[in-house]
Structure formats: structure tokens, C-alpha cells
Design an enzyme around this catalytic site. Structure first.
Site, PDB file in Angstrom:
ATOM      1  N   SER A 277     -27.269 -65.395  30.534  1.00  0.00           N
ATOM      2  CA  SER A 277     -25.935 -64.964  30.123  1.00  0.00           C
ATOM      3  C   SER A 277     -24.893 -65.981  30.588  1.00  0.00           C
ATOM      4  O   SER A 277     -24.936 -67.142  30.180  1.00  0.00           O
ATOM      5  CB  SER A 277     -25.662 -63.557  30.645  1.00  0.00           C
ATOM      6  OG  SER A 277     -24.536 -62.988  30.014  1.00  0.00           O
TER       7      SER A 277
ATOM      8  N   GLU B 238     -29.728 -58.024  21.925  1.00  0.00           N
ATOM      9  CA  GLU B 238     -28.607 -58.585  22.672  1.00  0.00           C
ATOM     10  C   GLU B 238     -27.312 -57.822  22.397  1.00  0.00           C
ATOM     11  O   GLU B 238     -26.399 -57.815  23.233  1.00  0.00           O
ATOM     12  CB  GLU B 238     -28.405 -60.058  22.301  1.00  0.00           C
ATOM     13  CG  GLU B 238     -29.548 -60.978  22.692  1.00  0.00           C
ATOM     14  CD  GLU B 238     -29.584 -61.289  24.167  1.00  0.00           C
ATOM     15  OE1 GLU B 238     -28.811 -60.685  24.930  1.00  0.00           O
ATOM     16  OE2 GLU B 238     -30.402 -62.146  24.558  1.00  0.00           O
TER      17      GLU B 238
ATOM     18  N   HIS C 246     -29.941 -57.043  26.573  1.00  0.00           N
ATOM     19  CA  HIS C 246     -29.401 -58.215  27.244  1.00  0.00           C
ATOM     20  C   HIS C 246     -29.739 -58.146  28.733  1.00  0.00           C
ATOM     21  O   HIS C 246     -29.398 -57.181  29.423  1.00  0.00           O
ATOM     22  CB  HIS C 246     -27.884 -58.238  27.050  1.00  0.00           C
ATOM     23  CG  HIS C 246     -27.196 -59.436  27.601  1.00  0.00           C
ATOM     24  ND1 HIS C 246     -27.304 -60.691  27.024  1.00  0.00           N
ATOM     25  CD2 HIS C 246     -26.364 -59.590  28.671  1.00  0.00           C
ATOM     26  CE1 HIS C 246     -26.572 -61.539  27.717  1.00  0.00           C
ATOM     27  NE2 HIS C 246     -25.993 -60.907  28.724  1.00  0.00           N
TER      28      HIS C 246
END
Length: 509
Positions: A202, A315, A407
Site C-alpha cells: 500500500s 482491492e 487490501h
């Protein structure tokens, strides 16, 4: 003390001599661990919003048995979304942690981890990032803290040009300082300073990309792993300067001086919400990032090195955190007639309803396409690129994760820390743990072997790199179930379309 003079004082105990002084770690299951080693001076007082300075030397043995304070942040937010409890907070947060096998007769590959959290939460000592399992595979693992929020990214006219240069990306400079510390000291911990893999997820992945584009980071690492990096554009310097002015006005400092800004308490920044909150992207236009990161990759001007890059099958799960209305994005396309909704539906056959279509389109535009762009940039500089798509969900959680891997879900598989990470530790079984071991092995194999002349990673299946115009990708988990499969031109038509959209947006900045 020169690097070649840095030596382990006693291989049977975790006492190591660094350039700043001796550090004494702890032993855990044949792994030596050092926690809370300072890699730079505390960025406090007059050092706030300045490039990190070298850590002060010390005399005697410095205990390195506890994690340091993390940068100021929202503790509940980090507990819920950032990987666990970051512990105490302080502006004095520039410390790193090292895991190494107790027996290391030869220099080992080094893996340096940059945590995620949108540049506003996280810490290097969180449970999912425990380096023991990777260190047992004969690598040296380094995790670190860096400045977050406005402490890490800030611009204001009163600070402009201090120390003879324009700097706004203090968090990136922290990461660069940690990498320099690794170059100077990691040999004493059994690591090979000429084989450093920088990896992150990320915002950590976004940092890896930014450092690949930064002239300040050249030569400090040799391989890169990019997990769920995102395509949001960098914040232009002009926008950051205006936001800095607005922030100062919020604190009743319409004509703020550098001294007044530095006198503000560190804990005053993290509670700020929109529009004063920082964007989850670095700032382009300073000495650290002279050009926007995406522009650098589109031009094929990133530092050349082997890259492993990929993202997860759901995601879009993170977008709710930022208030993105997935169905609303499709409605917006319909209203504005952008991209051509008919073409979008053609590229997503069988997807019904605006909610699901928005989920997949937003996922691919914000995450999946980045791997495709980086792959092509790698081919321009003649470097291999391994691509992946993570779609594994723990066997008992298929209902919870109905749309695939969220995610960040891949992180405890990469570190082989499923039994330490929340909430995974509460539901994983032996099959999940076995699958995680395969993932960690692939990542370590990349750190150990990846090069221009070695473009296949070995594991349950041979994972070939994208070289010589070949677009190949390893599917990790097949429709959420265990399995590995290499595919050619994965989502090729979608990726080509969204790359053109991204390139158009970059040209407009």
C-alpha cells in the site's frame, strides 16, 4: 568506523558493533532480534521538517530489546486497519528493527520492509511484520518507522528553501536514511549490503515506487517488491504549499514563521480531517521527487533493478475507508460519458449491477493497472518483472471475503505470520499455513536469486518473469482456493485501456 570494520563481536550472542555503538539484542528460536535501533537523530525541535540527521553515537552496550515509539497517529484506526496496536507515539520515532539467523557464516540477502497505512498509520513493529519466519529462510529482515501525516509530508512558504534546498517528502527521506544506515551497518548483522530488496504494501509499496524514481535513493537498494501500490497521482508542490498555508491558518498562524510552525505540538496534526488531512501520496516537485512518480515510470527512467509487483482480487475493499461509492462511480461514468460505459461492460462480461461493476473497475484502475504499467517500464530498461494476482482466502472465511482477498490480506502470507496477525490468527488452519509458506518462499527466492540472468522463481510452479515483451502473471490462489497458475496477458484489454487513461491524466497534471 569504516564499514569493513563493523563486525559481530560474538556470533553466539546478539551483540553487534555498529558505526554509532554496540547494540545488544535478544534470541528467539535461533533467531537474533534487535529492536529499536536509531537510524537517525530524533526529528524534533529545530529538526522537525528537515532531512534526518545521523544518530548520535553512544558508549557501552545499548539494549535493543523493545520496539520504539511509532510516529503520531490514530491508535484505534491502526488497530482496526493498520495491522495491530502500534504502542506509544512520539515525534522521536526514527528507529529500525532487525531479524537474522543466529548462525550466518556468509553474507545473507537483506529484505527491508516499508509498512503501509496511507502515510497516516502503521509501524515497523506490528505483529504481521515479525521477521522471524523469513529470517529462518536465511535472510536478514529490517523493518522501520518513518514520519507520518503532516510530520512526514509538509510544505509551507516559511520552510521553503531551508538548508539550501526544497524538501517536502520527509517520510521518504527517513526511508532513504534507513537504507543508508543499512548500507553502512548491515554487514555486522550478517547481511549483504550489495543485495538489498526493498519491499512494501500500500503506502509502503507507493514508497518503493517513489524511491525507484528518486535521485536521492539511487544505489541504496537493488531489488523491489511492490504489493498493492496505487495509481493516485502525487500531490503537486503548489497544492501542498497552499494546504500548508491553510493548515497554519487553522492554528491561527496566518503569517506563520518556521519557528511558530515548529512550536506546534506534534499531537495536534493527526486528528485533522479533510480538507487539511494529507493525501495518501508523496509530494512531487521537491529535491526528493523532482518529477511525479508515474511520469518517471511512463518515461522508463526509474532506477533499473528486478521488480516483483502485484495486487489483490478485492482491492476495492479499502475504498470504502476513503468514502468511495463504488456504484456511484459507474453512475458518474454514465452521466459524464467518460471511457465509454459500453466499452467498460464489454471488458467486464457477465458482471451484473453497478455495485459489482464499480468494484471491479475501481480495483483495476486504482491497483491492477499499476502492475501492467510497471511491467512495461521494466521492459524499457531491460529489467525483469514478476507480476502476481493474489486471490487466496482462508478456508473458513469465504463468506466474509466473498469478493476475494482484501487490501492487505496478503501481508501475513508474505511474512508467514498468520498465527500472529489479527484477525487471521483466530481462523487459519493447517492448509492456510502451508499456503503461506509457499508465498514466503517465493518472496525470499526473489530476494536471493532475482537478476537479469535469473528470471524464473521456483516454487509449486515455475514463475517466469515478464521479459522480452512477454506479459505473464502468477495467479496466487485460484478463485480464493489454494493453487498457482501462470497466465499470459492477464486482463490484457482492460490494462491497455486503463493505462491510456492514466497516461492522459499524467499529461494533464
Amino acid at each position: 568506523m569504516k564499514e569493513k570494520e563493523c563486525v559481530m563481536l560474538n556470533p553466539s550472542i546478539p551483540l553487534v558493533e555498529t558505526q554509532q555503538g554496540n547494540v545488544m539484542g535478544v534470541v528467539q528460536n535461533d533467531i537474533h532480534i534487535w529492536r529499536g535501533i536509531p537510524y537517525a537523530a530524533p526529528p524534533t525541535g529545530q529538526l522537525r521538517w528537515r532531512a534526518p540527521q545521523p544518530a548520535a553515537p553512544w558508549q557501552g552496550e545499548r539494549p535493543a530489546n523493545t520496539f520504539s515509539c511509532a510516529s503520531w497517529q490514530d491508535i484505534e484506526y491502526c488497530r482496526e486497519l493498520g495491522g495491530g496496536d502500534p504502542g506509544r507515539f512520539s515525534e522521536d520515532c526514527l528507529y529500525l528493527n532487525i531479524w537474522a539467523p543466529a548462525v550466518r557464516p556468509q553474507p545473507l540477502p537483506v529484505m527491508v520492509w516499508l509498512h503501509g497505512g496511507g502515510y497516516t498509520i502503521g509501524a515497523g513493529g506490528l505483529p504481521p511484520y515479525d521477521g522471524c519466519a523469513l529470517a529462518k529462510r536465511d535472510v536478514v529482515v529490517v523493518t522501520l518507522n518513518y514520519r507520518l501525516g503532516h510530520l512526514g509530508f509538509f510544505a509551507h512558504p516559511a520552510l521553503d528553501g531551508e538548508d539550501g534546498e526544497c524538501v517536502h517528502n520527509f517520510a521518504l527521506l527517513d526511508q532513504i536514511a534507513a537504507l543508508r544506515w543499512v548500507q553502512d551497518n548491515i554487514a555486522a548483522f550478517g547481511g549483504d549490503a550489495q543485495n538489498v530488496t526493498l519491499f512494501g504494501e500500500s503506502a509502503g509499496a507507493r514508497s518503493v515506487l517513489s524511491l525507484m524514481a528518486s535521485p536521492r535513493a539511487k544505489g541504496l537498494f537493488h531489488k523491489a517488491i511492490i504489493q498493492s501500490g496505487y495509481t493516485l497521482p502525487d500531490t503537486p508542490r503548489e497544492v501542498a504549499l497552499q494546504k500548508g498555508i491553510e493548515l497554519a491558518a487553522h492554528f491561527n498562524l496566518p503569517d506563520a514563521t518556521a519557528e511558530q510552525l515548529r512550536a506546534l505540538p506534534a499531537e495536534a496534526f493527526w486528528p485533522l480531517g479533510a480538507p487539511l488531512k494529507i493525501a495518501p501520496t508523496p509530494i512531487s516537485g521537491d529535491a526528493v521527487l523532482p518529477q511525479p512518480m508515474m511520469e518517471t515510470f511512463f518515461a522508463g527512467k526509474q532506477h533499473p533493478m528486478p521488480v516483483l509487483i502485484g495486487s489483490n482480487s478485492d482491492e476495492a475493499s479499502v475504498m470504502a475507508v476513503f468514502g468511495v461509492d463504488l456504484a456511484g462511480q459507474i453512475a458518474k461514468l454514465r452521466r459524464e460519458r467518460r471511457l465509454g460505459l459500453g466499452l467498460i461492460k464489454l471488458l467486464y462480461p457477465g458482471v451484473k449491477g453497478d455495485e459489482e461493476l464499480g468494484r471491479q473497475v475501481c480495483r483495476d484502475m486504482a491497483f491492477t493497472t499499476l502492475g501492467y504499467v510497471v511491467m512495461q517500464a521494466q521492459q524499457r530498461v531491460g529489467e525483469p518483472c514478476w507480476r502476481y494476482w493474489f486471490d487466496y482466502v482462508a478456508e473458513t472465511e469465504h463468506t466474509t471475503y466473498a469478493n476475494g482477498a482484501w487490501h492487505g490480506n496478503e501481508v501475513p502470507y508474505v511474512f508467514d505470520t498468520l498465527t500472529l496477525a489479527e484477525p487471521a490468527r483466530n481462523y487459519v488452519n493447517d492448509n492456510d499455513l502451508a499456503f503461506a509458506r509457499h508465498i514466503a518462499n517465493y518472496w525470499v527466492n526473489f530476494a536471493r536469486h532475482a537478476s537479469r540472468t535469473c528470471d524464473v522463481l521456483h516454487g509449486p510452479v515455475r514463475w517466469p518473469a515478464c521479459v522480452q515483451g512477454r506479459d505473464r502473471l502468477l495467479r496466487i490462489g485460484l478463485n480464493k482456493f489454494a493453487g498457482f497458475k501462470v497466465e499470459n496477458r492477464f486482463m490484457g484489454a482492460r490494462m491497455a485501456l486503463f493505462k491510456r487513461v492514466m497516461k492522459h491524466h499524467v499529461s494533464l497534471e
